[in-house]
Design a protein around this motif. Structure first.
Motif, PDB file in Angstrom:
ATOM      1  N   ASP A 197      29.894 -20.129  46.626  1.00  0.00           N
ATOM      2  CA  ASP A 197      28.766 -19.679  45.805  1.00  0.00           C
ATOM      3  C   ASP A 197      29.055 -19.728  44.314  1.00  0.00           C
ATOM      4  OD1 ASP A 197      29.284 -16.099  46.480  1.00  0.00           O
ATOM      5  OD2 ASP A 197      30.557 -17.629  45.562  1.00  0.00           O
ATOM      6  N   GLY A 198      30.202 -20.280  43.945  1.00  0.00           N
ATOM      7  CA  GLY A 198      30.534 -20.398  42.525  1.00  0.00           C
ATOM      8  C   GLY A 198      30.894 -19.081  41.875  1.00  0.00           C
ATOM      9  N   SER A 199      31.163 -18.047  42.665  1.00  0.00           N
ATOM     10  CA  SER A 199      31.492 -16.753  42.078  1.00  0.00           C
ATOM     11  C   SER A 199      32.877 -16.814  41.430  1.00  0.00           C
ATOM     12  CB  SER A 199      31.443 -15.658  43.130  1.00  0.00           C
ATOM     13  OG  SER A 199      32.335 -15.938  44.171  1.00  0.00           O
ATOM     14  N   PRO A 200      33.013 -16.223  40.244  1.00  0.00           N
ATOM     15  CA  PRO A 200      34.278 -16.253  39.517  1.00  0.00           C
ATOM     16  C   PRO A 200      35.099 -14.995  39.745  1.00  0.00           C
ATOM     17  CG  PRO A 200      32.576 -15.505  38.038  1.00  0.00           C
ATOM     18  CD  PRO A 200      31.932 -15.675  39.391  1.00  0.00           C
ATOM     19  N   SER A 201      36.386 -15.116  39.507  1.00  0.00           N
ATOM     20  CA  SER A 201      37.268 -13.955  39.479  1.00  0.00           C
ATOM     21  C   SER A 201      38.272 -14.163  38.355  1.00  0.00           C
ATOM     22  CB  SER A 201      37.978 -13.768  40.825  1.00  0.00           C
ATOM     23  OG  SER A 201      38.720 -14.914  41.164  1.00  0.00           O
ATOM     24  N   TYR A 202      38.752 -13.054  37.793  1.00  0.00           N
ATOM     25  CA  TYR A 202      39.625 -13.121  36.622  1.00  0.00           C
ATOM     26  C   TYR A 202      40.775 -12.129  36.739  1.00  0.00           C
ATOM     27  CZ  TYR A 202      35.520 -15.459  34.675  1.00  0.00           C
ATOM     28  OH  TYR A 202      34.466 -16.311  34.461  1.00  0.00           O
ATOM     29  N   GLU A 203      41.893 -12.524  36.214  1.00  0.00           N
ATOM     30  CA  GLU A 203      43.014 -11.609  36.058  1.00  0.00           C
ATOM     31  C   GLU A 203      42.634 -10.615  34.965  1.00  0.00           C
ATOM     32  OE1 GLU A 203      46.570 -10.104  34.239  1.00  0.00           O
ATOM     33  OE2 GLU A 203      45.484 -11.784  33.325  1.00  0.00           O
ATOM     34  N   ASP A 204      43.126  -9.380  35.071  1.00  0.00           N
ATOM     35  CA  ASP A 204      42.651  -8.314  34.186  1.00  0.00           C
ATOM     36  C   ASP A 204      42.812  -8.628  32.703  1.00  0.00           C
ATOM     37  OD1 ASP A 204      43.596  -5.478  36.307  1.00  0.00           O
ATOM     38  OD2 ASP A 204      41.828  -6.781  36.296  1.00  0.00           O
ATOM     39  N   SER A 205      43.897  -9.276  32.331  1.00  0.00           N
ATOM     40  CA  SER A 205      44.166  -9.467  30.898  1.00  0.00           C
ATOM     41  C   SER A 205      43.218 -10.466  30.240  1.00  0.00           C
ATOM     42  CB  SER A 205      45.611  -9.921  30.688  1.00  0.00           C
ATOM     43  OG  SER A 205      45.797 -11.239  31.162  1.00  0.00           O
ATOM     44  N   VAL A 206      42.472 -11.241  31.027  1.00  0.00           N
ATOM     45  CA  VAL A 206      41.569 -12.234  30.434  1.00  0.00           C
ATOM     46  C   VAL A 206      40.098 -11.900  30.664  1.00  0.00           C
ATOM     47  CG1 VAL A 206      43.328 -14.006  30.781  1.00  0.00           C
ATOM     48  CG2 VAL A 206      41.435 -13.824  32.420  1.00  0.00           C
ATOM     49  N   LYS A 207      39.828 -10.825  31.401  1.00  0.00           N
ATOM     50  CA  LYS A 207      38.435 -10.436  31.649  1.00  0.00           C
ATOM     51  C   LYS A 207      37.709 -10.177  30.337  1.00  0.00           C
ATOM     52  CE  LYS A 207      38.864  -8.437  36.271  1.00  0.00           C
ATOM     53  NZ  LYS A 207      38.869  -7.190  37.095  1.00  0.00           N
ATOM     54  N   GLY A 208      36.513 -10.713  30.226  1.00  0.00           N
ATOM     55  CA  GLY A 208      35.724 -10.534  29.021  1.00  0.00           C
ATOM     56  C   GLY A 208      36.049 -11.541  27.927  1.00  0.00           C
ATOM     57  N   ARG A 209      37.118 -12.318  28.109  1.00  0.00           N
ATOM     58  CA  ARG A 209      37.496 -13.322  27.103  1.00  0.00           C
ATOM     59  C   ARG A 209      37.422 -14.747  27.663  1.00  0.00           C
ATOM     60  NH1 ARG A 209      42.509 -13.551  25.195  1.00  0.00           N
ATOM     61  NH2 ARG A 209      43.513 -12.705  27.070  1.00  0.00           N
ATOM     62  N   PHE A 210      37.722 -14.913  28.933  1.00  0.00           N
ATOM     63  CA  PHE A 210      37.720 -16.238  29.569  1.00  0.00           C
ATOM     64  C   PHE A 210      36.510 -16.349  30.498  1.00  0.00           C
ATOM     65  CE2 PHE A 210      42.601 -17.212  29.506  1.00  0.00           C
ATOM     66  CZ  PHE A 210      42.631 -16.948  28.143  1.00  0.00           C
ATOM     67  N   THR A 211      35.973 -17.559  30.588  1.00  0.00           N
ATOM     68  CA  THR A 211      34.858 -17.835  31.484  1.00  0.00           C
ATOM     69  C   THR A 211      35.131 -19.125  32.231  1.00  0.00           C
ATOM     70  OG1 THR A 211      33.311 -16.782  29.938  1.00  0.00           O
ATOM     71  CG2 THR A 211      32.370 -18.157  31.680  1.00  0.00           C
ATOM     72  N   ILE A 212      35.085 -19.049  33.556  1.00  0.00           N
ATOM     73  CA  ILE A 212      35.285 -20.234  34.382  1.00  0.00           C
ATOM     74  C   ILE A 212      33.929 -20.740  34.862  1.00  0.00           C
ATOM     75  CG2 ILE A 212      35.586 -18.945  36.541  1.00  0.00           C
ATOM     76  CD1 ILE A 212      37.782 -20.992  37.296  1.00  0.00           C
ATOM     77  N   SER A 213      33.793 -22.049  34.931  1.00  0.00           N
ATOM     78  CA  SER A 213      32.537 -22.638  35.418  1.00  0.00           C
ATOM     79  C   SER A 213      32.850 -23.979  36.062  1.00  0.00           C
ATOM     80  CB  SER A 213      31.536 -22.808  34.278  1.00  0.00           C
ATOM     81  OG  SER A 213      32.041 -23.700  33.289  1.00  0.00           O
ATOM     82  N   ARG A 214      31.882 -24.491  36.813  1.00  0.00           N
ATOM     83  CA  ARG A 214      32.095 -25.778  37.459  1.00  0.00           C
ATOM     84  C   ARG A 214      30.853 -26.636  37.338  1.00  0.00           C
ATOM     85  NH1 ARG A 214      34.267 -24.378  42.996  1.00  0.00           N
ATOM     86  NH2 ARG A 214      34.302 -26.628  43.265  1.00  0.00           N
ATOM     87  N   ASP A 215      31.067 -27.939  37.228  1.00  0.00           N
ATOM     88  CA  ASP A 215      29.990 -28.918  37.222  1.00  0.00           C
ATOM     89  C   ASP A 215      30.332 -29.896  38.341  1.00  0.00           C
ATOM     90  OD1 ASP A 215      28.228 -31.030  36.836  1.00  0.00           O
ATOM     91  OD2 ASP A 215      28.328 -30.904  34.663  1.00  0.00           O
ATOM     92  N   ASN A 216      29.774 -29.655  39.509  1.00  0.00           N
ATOM     93  CA  ASN A 216      30.128 -30.466  40.677  1.00  0.00           C
ATOM     94  C   ASN A 216      29.700 -31.928  40.509  1.00  0.00           C
ATOM     95  OD1 ASN A 216      31.340 -28.318  42.043  1.00  0.00           O
ATOM     96  ND2 ASN A 216      29.402 -27.693  42.975  1.00  0.00           N
ATOM     97  N   ALA A 217      28.638 -32.152  39.768  1.00  0.00           N
ATOM     98  CA  ALA A 217      28.194 -33.529  39.544  1.00  0.00           C
ATOM     99  C   ALA A 217      29.227 -34.336  38.765  1.00  0.00           C
ATOM    100  CB  ALA A 217      26.863 -33.536  38.802  1.00  0.00           C
ATOM    101  N   LYS A 218      30.006 -33.622  37.939  1.00  0.00           N
ATOM    102  CA  LYS A 218      31.056 -34.288  37.153  1.00  0.00           C
ATOM    103  C   LYS A 218      32.438 -34.091  37.764  1.00  0.00           C
ATOM    104  CE  LYS A 218      28.622 -33.994  32.719  1.00  0.00           C
ATOM    105  NZ  LYS A 218      28.686 -33.530  31.305  1.00  0.00           N
ATOM    106  N   ASN A 219      32.482 -33.440  38.931  1.00  0.00           N
ATOM    107  CA  ASN A 219      33.769 -33.188  39.585  1.00  0.00           C
ATOM    108  C   ASN A 219      34.735 -32.471  38.648  1.00  0.00           C
ATOM    109  OD1 ASN A 219      34.075 -33.722  42.328  1.00  0.00           O
ATOM    110  ND2 ASN A 219      35.577 -35.332  42.014  1.00  0.00           N
ATOM    111  N   THR A 220      34.202 -31.498  37.903  1.00  0.00           N
ATOM    112  CA  THR A 220      34.967 -30.862  36.828  1.00  0.00           C
ATOM    113  C   THR A 220      34.799 -29.348  36.852  1.00  0.00           C
ATOM    114  OG1 THR A 220      34.686 -32.827  35.418  1.00  0.00           O
ATOM    115  CG2 THR A 220      35.313 -30.771  34.326  1.00  0.00           C
ATOM    116  N   VAL A 221      35.883 -28.655  36.560  1.00  0.00           N
ATOM    117  CA  VAL A 221      35.864 -27.212  36.350  1.00  0.00           C
ATOM    118  C   VAL A 221      36.354 -26.943  34.935  1.00  0.00           C
ATOM    119  CG1 VAL A 221      36.963 -25.042  37.009  1.00  0.00           C
ATOM    120  CG2 VAL A 221      36.124 -26.586  38.766  1.00  0.00           C
TER     121      VAL A 221
END
Length: 122
Positions: free
Chosen positions: A55-79
């Motif tokens: 479902d594309g749900s993200p998870s983060y290590e505590d030290s990067v929460k609120g600063r890092f954002t992960i996303s994916r573009d499956n059409a480009k085979n890229t995260v």
């Protein structure tokens, strides 16, 4: 043969931003959970963020929460990993890895990239 290639690393001042990319070839990335890991000199590798295949749900290590954002573009085979408000302690080699299982930093991953260096320094 599947392959992951990271890019986007570099030197940035504290408080700055970088966007890392992880491009897959030889396999369909959308069927895999993708994790970002990092390893600083003299330290063990640690999981930073992961994005689910289901479902594309993200998870983060505590030290990067609120600063890092992960996303994916499956059409480009890229995260992507958008990194904002960078700190010197974020300095490390960043790797992406793909697993056919659920997001779990401790699980075995099927594919690993070679890494991209991120240096945060004034």
């Amino acid at each position: 043969q599947g392959q992951l290639v990271e890019s986007g690393g570099g030197l940035v001042q504290p408080g700055g931003s970088l966007r890392l990319s992880c491009v897959a070839s030889g396999f369909t990335l959308e069927y895999y959970a993708i994790g970002w890991f990092r390893q600083a000199p003299g330290k063990e590798r640690e999981g930073v963020s992961c994005i689910s295949a289901v479902d594309g749900s993200p998870s983060y290590e505590d030290s990067v929460k609120g600063r890092f954002t992960i996303s994916r573009d499956n059409a480009k085979n890229t995260v992507y990993l958008q990194m904002d408000s960078l700190k010197p302690e974020d300095t490390a080699v960043y790797y992406c890895a793909a697993t056919s299982l659920m997001c779990d930093f401790g699980s075995s991953h099927d594919y690993w990239g070679r890494g991209t260096q991120v240096t945060v320094s004034s």
